[in-house]
Enzyme design. Structure first.
Site, PDB file in Angstrom:
ATOM      1  CB  CYS A  67      15.615  76.995  23.168  1.00 23.88           C
ATOM      2  SG  CYS A  67      14.216  78.023  23.642  1.00 23.88           S
ATOM      3  CB  CYS A  70      15.740  77.540  26.802  1.00 29.19           C
ATOM      4  SG  CYS A  70      14.297  76.786  26.014  1.00 29.19           S
TER       5      CYS A  70
END
Length: 148
Positions: A67, A70
């Site tokens: 991600c 993230c």
């Protein structure tokens, strides 16, 4: 599309980049600073018990290595963990602990849960640095008020 079905929604960036064969950019240290990497349900329970015993608020970051957002917020999260030792910072990889993450109803990554005495007191979905800082400040203010 087959690979996307099993992944939690992150953003369009993730889906454009998740199928790359080159993993060289995936070596970001998500659990640096005072961030505790949770690898089992047992380690989650241990850290939660420790936080309750020590009277600490837990911030749990449900994240994924694939991600993009993230990976962008991981260094900031680690920095916050070093600044605020009165809080406990946890990191859960949704791919490593899929069933556990599902039990928390994670729909997107990153998702941050704020827990006091094991109970959710707040939540933030997304890699929004100013909002994460704002919520931590509010938690710290709440702790300060309760100790007066």
């Amino acid at each position: 599309m087959g690979q996307c079905v099993t992944k939690i929604l992150c953003c369009s960036w993730c889906f454009q980049h998740e199928t790359k064969d080159d993993d060289s950019d995936q070596h970001i240290d998500f659990a640096s600073g005072n961030v505790h990497l949770i690898t089992t349900k047992e380690s989650w329970d241990e850290k939660l018990s420790e936080a309750i015993k020590d009277g600490k608020i837990v911030i749990a970051n449900f994240s994924a290595t694939w991600c993009g957002p993230c990976r962008v917020i991981a260094p900031f999260y680690a920095e916050l963990s070093e600044k605020h030792s009165s809080l406990m910072f946890l990191l859960v990889d949704v791919d490593e602990l899929t069933e556990f993450s599902t039990s928390w109803d994670i729909k997107a990554t990153p998702t941050f849960f704020f827990l006091k005495d094991g109970n959710q007191v707040d939540k933030l979905v997304g890699a929004n640095k100013p909002e994460l800082q704002k919520k931590i400040t509010a938690i710290l203010d709440m702790i300060g008020q309760s100790h007066k």
